[in-house]
Write a protein that holds these residues in place. Structure first.
Motif, mmCIF file in Angstrom:
data_model
loop_
_atom_site.group_PDB
_atom_site.id
_atom_site.type_symbol
_atom_site.label_atom_id
_atom_site.label_comp_id
_atom_site.label_asym_id
_atom_site.label_seq_id
_atom_site.Cartn_x
_atom_site.Cartn_y
_atom_site.Cartn_z
ATOM 1 N N ALA A 1 2.112 -2.405 -6.494
ATOM 2 C CA ALA A 1 2.509 -3.313 -5.410
ATOM 3 C C ALA A 1 4.027 -3.462 -5.369
ATOM 4 C CB ALA A 1 1.843 -4.675 -5.593
ATOM 5 N N LEU A 2 4.653 -3.602 -6.528
ATOM 6 C CA LEU A 2 6.114 -3.702 -6.587
ATOM 7 C C LEU A 2 6.766 -2.432 -6.041
ATOM 8 C CD1 LEU A 2 6.594 -5.372 -10.091
ATOM 9 C CD2 LEU A 2 7.154 -6.388 -7.873
ATOM 10 N N LEU A 3 6.219 -1.288 -6.422
ATOM 11 C CA LEU A 3 6.772 -0.022 -5.938
ATOM 12 C C LEU A 3 6.579 0.119 -4.430
ATOM 13 C CD1 LEU A 3 5.635 2.401 -8.793
ATOM 14 C CD2 LEU A 3 7.878 1.347 -8.460
ATOM 15 N N PHE A 4 5.452 -0.364 -3.930
ATOM 16 C CA PHE A 4 5.186 -0.308 -2.488
ATOM 17 C C PHE A 4 6.208 -1.138 -1.723
ATOM 18 C CE2 PHE A 4 3.080 -2.616 1.053
ATOM 19 C CZ PHE A 4 2.942 -1.556 1.937
ATOM 20 N N VAL A 5 6.429 -2.374 -2.146
ATOM 21 C CA VAL A 5 7.369 -3.247 -1.444
ATOM 22 C C VAL A 5 8.782 -2.677 -1.527
ATOM 23 C CG1 VAL A 5 8.428 -5.540 -1.451
ATOM 24 C CG2 VAL A 5 5.955 -5.300 -1.742
ATOM 25 N N ALA A 6 9.161 -2.173 -2.709
ATOM 26 C CA ALA A 6 10.496 -1.598 -2.858
ATOM 27 C C ALA A 6 10.660 -0.362 -1.984
ATOM 28 C CB ALA A 6 10.751 -1.239 -4.328
ATOM 29 N N GLY A 7 9.637 0.486 -1.953
ATOM 30 C CA GLY A 7 9.726 1.710 -1.165
ATOM 31 C C GLY A 7 9.809 1.451 0.324
ATOM 32 N N VAL A 8 8.966 0.560 0.834
ATOM 33 C CA VAL A 8 8.997 0.255 2.265
ATOM 34 C C VAL A 8 10.307 -0.442 2.628
ATOM 35 C CG1 VAL A 8 7.881 -1.030 4.123
ATOM 36 C CG2 VAL A 8 6.490 0.154 2.429
ATOM 37 N N ARG B 1 9.736 -2.357 10.957
ATOM 38 C CA ARG B 1 8.536 -2.253 11.781
ATOM 39 C C ARG B 1 7.277 -2.752 11.070
ATOM 40 N NH1 ARG B 1 9.508 4.020 13.784
ATOM 41 N NH2 ARG B 1 11.694 3.767 14.440
ATOM 42 N N THR B 2 7.420 -3.237 9.870
ATOM 43 C CA THR B 2 6.230 -3.587 9.074
ATOM 44 C C THR B 2 6.165 -5.067 8.751
ATOM 45 O OG1 THR B 2 7.497 -2.833 7.143
ATOM 46 C CG2 THR B 2 5.868 -1.319 8.039
ATOM 47 N N HIS B 3 6.747 -5.903 9.588
ATOM 48 C CA HIS B 3 6.711 -7.336 9.329
ATOM 49 C C HIS B 3 5.485 -8.008 9.947
ATOM 50 C CE1 HIS B 3 10.460 -7.135 7.345
ATOM 51 N NE2 HIS B 3 11.199 -6.967 8.421
ATOM 52 N N ARG B 4 4.678 -7.261 10.674
ATOM 53 C CA ARG B 4 3.436 -7.796 11.243
ATOM 54 C C ARG B 4 2.256 -7.319 10.414
ATOM 55 N NH1 ARG B 4 4.029 -9.178 17.097
ATOM 56 N NH2 ARG B 4 6.269 -9.125 17.488
ATOM 57 N N PRO B 5 1.192 -8.118 10.340
ATOM 58 C CA PRO B 5 0.045 -7.761 9.489
ATOM 59 C C PRO B 5 -0.537 -6.388 9.783
ATOM 60 C CG PRO B 5 -0.119 -10.052 10.169
ATOM 61 C CD PRO B 5 1.037 -9.467 10.924
ATOM 62 N N LEU B 6 -0.664 -6.021 11.077
ATOM 63 C CA LEU B 6 -1.279 -4.736 11.413
ATOM 64 C C LEU B 6 -0.437 -3.576 10.878
ATOM 65 C CD1 LEU B 6 -3.452 -3.082 12.776
ATOM 66 C CD2 LEU B 6 -2.148 -3.254 14.932
ATOM 67 N N ALA B 7 0.867 -3.629 11.142
ATOM 68 C CA ALA B 7 1.748 -2.550 10.671
ATOM 69 C C ALA B 7 1.782 -2.505 9.151
ATOM 70 C CB ALA B 7 3.158 -2.747 11.230
ATOM 71 N N ALA B 8 1.808 -3.686 8.512
ATOM 72 C CA ALA B 8 1.825 -3.722 7.049
ATOM 73 C C ALA B 8 0.529 -3.180 6.471
ATOM 74 C CB ALA B 8 2.059 -5.162 6.578
ATOM 75 N N SER B 9 -0.596 -3.447 7.133
ATOM 76 C CA SER B 9 -1.875 -2.939 6.643
ATOM 77 C C SER B 9 -1.942 -1.419 6.748
ATOM 78 C CB SER B 9 -3.033 -3.570 7.411
ATOM 79 O OG SER B 9 -3.014 -3.161 8.776
ATOM 80 N N SER C 1 -12.147 2.192 -2.078
ATOM 81 C CA SER C 1 -11.568 1.078 -2.836
ATOM 82 C C SER C 1 -10.043 1.088 -2.775
ATOM 83 C CB SER C 1 -12.034 1.135 -4.295
ATOM 84 O OG SER C 1 -11.636 2.351 -4.898
ATOM 85 N N HIS C 2 -9.429 2.265 -2.814
ATOM 86 C CA HIS C 2 -7.972 2.326 -2.706
ATOM 87 C C HIS C 2 -7.514 1.950 -1.293
ATOM 88 C CE1 HIS C 2 -8.060 4.504 -6.561
ATOM 89 N NE2 HIS C 2 -6.768 4.213 -6.645
ATOM 90 N N GLY C 3 -8.326 2.316 -0.291
ATOM 91 C CA GLY C 3 -7.987 1.913 1.067
ATOM 92 C C GLY C 3 -8.027 0.406 1.227
ATOM 93 N N ILE C 4 -9.077 -0.224 0.691
ATOM 94 C CA ILE C 4 -9.173 -1.690 0.750
ATOM 95 C C ILE C 4 -8.022 -2.327 -0.009
ATOM 96 C CG2 ILE C 4 -10.539 -3.646 -0.087
ATOM 97 C CD1 ILE C 4 -13.020 -2.097 0.710
ATOM 98 N N TRP C 5 -7.684 -1.742 -1.157
ATOM 99 C CA TRP C 5 -6.553 -2.263 -1.942
ATOM 100 C C TRP C 5 -5.270 -2.240 -1.117
ATOM 101 C CZ3 TRP C 5 -1.954 0.092 -3.409
ATOM 102 C CH2 TRP C 5 -1.180 -0.603 -4.341
ATOM 103 N N GLY C 6 -4.994 -1.099 -0.466
ATOM 104 C CA GLY C 6 -3.760 -0.977 0.296
ATOM 105 C C GLY C 6 -3.701 -1.927 1.477
ATOM 106 N N VAL C 7 -4.806 -2.054 2.209
ATOM 107 C CA VAL C 7 -4.834 -2.966 3.359
ATOM 108 C C VAL C 7 -4.653 -4.406 2.894
ATOM 109 C CG1 VAL C 7 -6.280 -3.896 5.196
ATOM 110 C CG2 VAL C 7 -6.218 -1.417 4.792
ATOM 111 N N THR C 8 -5.355 -4.781 1.815
ATOM 112 C CA THR C 8 -5.219 -6.146 1.278
ATOM 113 C C THR C 8 -3.797 -6.422 0.832
ATOM 114 O OG1 THR C 8 -7.521 -6.054 0.517
ATOM 115 C CG2 THR C 8 -6.120 -7.784 -0.401
ATOM 116 N N LEU C 9 -3.184 -5.433 0.197
ATOM 117 C CA LEU C 9 -1.801 -5.593 -0.262
ATOM 118 C C LEU C 9 -0.854 -5.801 0.910
ATOM 119 C CD1 LEU C 9 0.501 -5.419 -2.356
ATOM 120 C CD2 LEU C 9 0.404 -2.927 -2.120
ATOM 121 N N GLY C 10 -0.923 -4.925 1.922
ATOM 122 C CA GLY C 10 -0.007 -5.030 3.052
ATOM 123 C C GLY C 10 -0.169 -6.323 3.826
#
Length: 512
Positions: free
Chosen positions: A427-434, A442-450, A492-501
């Motif tokens: 999760a830390l790497l995801f936030v840092a990378g984005v 472009r990723t400040h909205r829930p849909l784009a972040a998901s 499960s990884h897809g659900i993880w990523g959507v939940t994280l975003g």
């Protein structure tokens, strides 16, 4: 200034850049080869419970290291904290070695208790060292702030006394001439007007230096151009003076300062030309990972040790020194306000190197810098995403404990702890990378972040779960399919990523 010693040492620069990964690696090694090994040696439920706390502490140390690596911390802060961690771990390791030697124990006994004791002592040393490093960084910043405050008061007092009193003396003298109807009336009136203008200019200058301003992102190129335009191309001098901006800086390179930054460059140029007799001044800029560096090269006389001390250490002289002038003191005070540093290199030419922290920059050179509140939100979102993924994975396949096998313990409890650890780190790497990518705006909205989170989750399924995990399992003696890409893993990884975003954005996180 940002550092009591002026230019940071090589070890400080290295730790400032790589301290985070070093701390993360240290925490992981201690956890993997001491804490987890204790469970492997026993396998009893009691041992699992006994090591759970140590495992959480060790993996938390790793997460802290990742946070230092991707967080928006100054290099000096990262160096202080990571150095403290290394020193604390080294001291406890040395104490263990001495104890072993003193008791004639040839090797560490394989008992669970001994493994846990070693792990806990090392972890205590590492965390204690980090706390001490944080305290050192905090005290260093306070000490620097106190020193800047004292220097500011001394600077204001001297500038007012020197400039205003001199101007007042001139005004008073010419007023006497006018009163006595002697001398050149027009000359006296001109001198009085110049003196009054000098007083006004001095008061305005003092106000500019003395006031506290909010730092923000300013264009480094614009500040340099403003300074050069203010000083001029030599027309103000009675000799030929060349001021050249050697390497242009992109307007997108922004440093953490304010619009007074141009005064720093202006005063340094004035000191080189007016005090040290320079006829050629060349300005070059470079952009590093966390900072931008402006190097001012001139052919004037070499700066004295006292002048160098003013710039590098903020060592203001106790008494007025005409060779220092107020230019260097003003530059030193302002760079200190910006938590930057100044280094003076003396050779065939004089090089004054001003290093300033970046605020934002080109995507090609931008530093990964997630603000602390965003780090906390990323950890929270990662933890929640880990629960969602783990719940689905465990319900569907019952194989979550295999994650614990990566650490030598096929246990549901250890599996959950290590799974959450992986979730938080990714999760830390995801936030840092984005945050450092063109997608950040472009990723400040829930849909784009998901969508971004989903893409990250699928990538982890392909690489981390599909390749790295089976290779790791084979390395610890567990048969695993390579590549390992079951459909439940993709889901499960897809659900993880959507939940994280979505989770990160909903709790107020921003990619910036």
């Amino acid at each position: 200034m940002g550092d009591d010693s002026g230019d940071p040492s090589m070890s400080t620069r290295l730790l400032g850049r790589y301290g985070g990964p070093i701390v993360a690696g240290l925490g992981f090694v201690i956890t993997r080869f001491f804490v987890a090994e204790a469970v492997t040696l026993s396998g009893e439920p009691i041992a699992v419970a006994a090591t759970a706390g140590s495992l959480v502490v060790g993996l938390s140390l790793t997460v802290a290291g990742v946070g230092l690596a991707v967080g928006a911390f100054t290099s000096a802060f990262v160096a202080d904290v990571s150095r403290g961690c290394l020193l604390g771990t080294g001291a406890t390791a040395a104490a263990i070695a001495i104890t072993i030697a003193a008791t004639s124990v040839g090797m560490i006994d394989a008992a669970v208790g001994t493994q846990l004791l070693v792990a806990n002592v090392l972890l205590a040393g590492a965390i204690g060292g980090m706390v001490n490093g944080y305290r050192k960084a905090f005290l260093r910043q306070r000490r620097a702030a106190v020193m800047r405050g004292a220097n500011r008061a001394r600077f204001i007092n001297r500038l007012l006394r020197h400039e205003v009193l001199n101007a007042a003396t001139i005004i008073d003298g010419h007023a006497d001439l006018l009163r006595d109807d002697g001398g050149d009336r027009e000359r006296s009136v001109g001198a009085i007007r110049r003196g009054a203008a000098r007083i006004e200019s001095t008061i305005n200058g003092v106000g500019t230096i003395a006031e506290d301003r909010t730092r923000n992102a300013v264009s480094l190129a614009k500040m340099i151009r403003t300074a050069v335009d203010s000083v001029g191309d030599g027309g103000r001098y009675d000799r030929d003076v060349s001021i050249d901006v050697g390497s242009a800086t992109a307007d997108s390179v922004r440093v953490d300062a304010d619009d007074r930054l141009s005064i720093v460059f202006e005063r340094l140029i004035e000191h080189a030309v007016d005090v040290r007799g320079a006829e050629i001044v060349r300005i070059e800029t470079t952009v590093e990972r966390h900072a931008a560096t402006v190097t001012m090269i001139d052919d004037g006389s070499l700066p004295s040790d006292r002048q160098r001390g003013v710039l590098e250490r903020g060592s203001f002289p106790e008494f007025d020194d005409p060779t220092n002038g107020f230019e260097l003191q003003a530059a030193s005070l302002l760079v200190g306000e910006y938590e930057g540093t100044i280094r003076v290199e003396r050779g065939e030419e004089t090089r004054v190197v001003v290093r300033l922290p970046l605020k934002s920059a080109d995507a090609a050179v931008a530093a990964v810098g997630v603000e602390y509140p965003s780090l906390v939100r990323a950890i929270t979102a990662g933890f929640a995403a880990g629960i969602a993924m783990g719940g689905l994975f465990l319900t569907a396949s019952g194989t979550l404990p295999v994650i614990g096998a990566l650490y030598g313990a096929e246990s549901a409890a250890i599996g959950w702890i290590t799974h959450q650890f992986h979730s938080v780190v990714f999760a830390l790497l995801f936030v840092a990378g984005v945050s450092r990518s063109p997608l950040s705006d472009r990723t400040h909205r829930p849909l784009a972040a998901s969508v971004a989170g989903l893409a990250w989750g699928v990538l982890l399924w392909l690489v981390a779960a599909g390749l790295v995990m089976p290779i790791w399992l084979r390395a610890v003696g567990i048969l695993a399919t390579l590549p390992n890409l079951p459909w439940i893993g993709l889901l499960s990884h897809g659900i993880w990523g959507v939940t994280l975003g979505v989770g990160y954005v909903l709790i107020g996180g921003r990619f910036e």
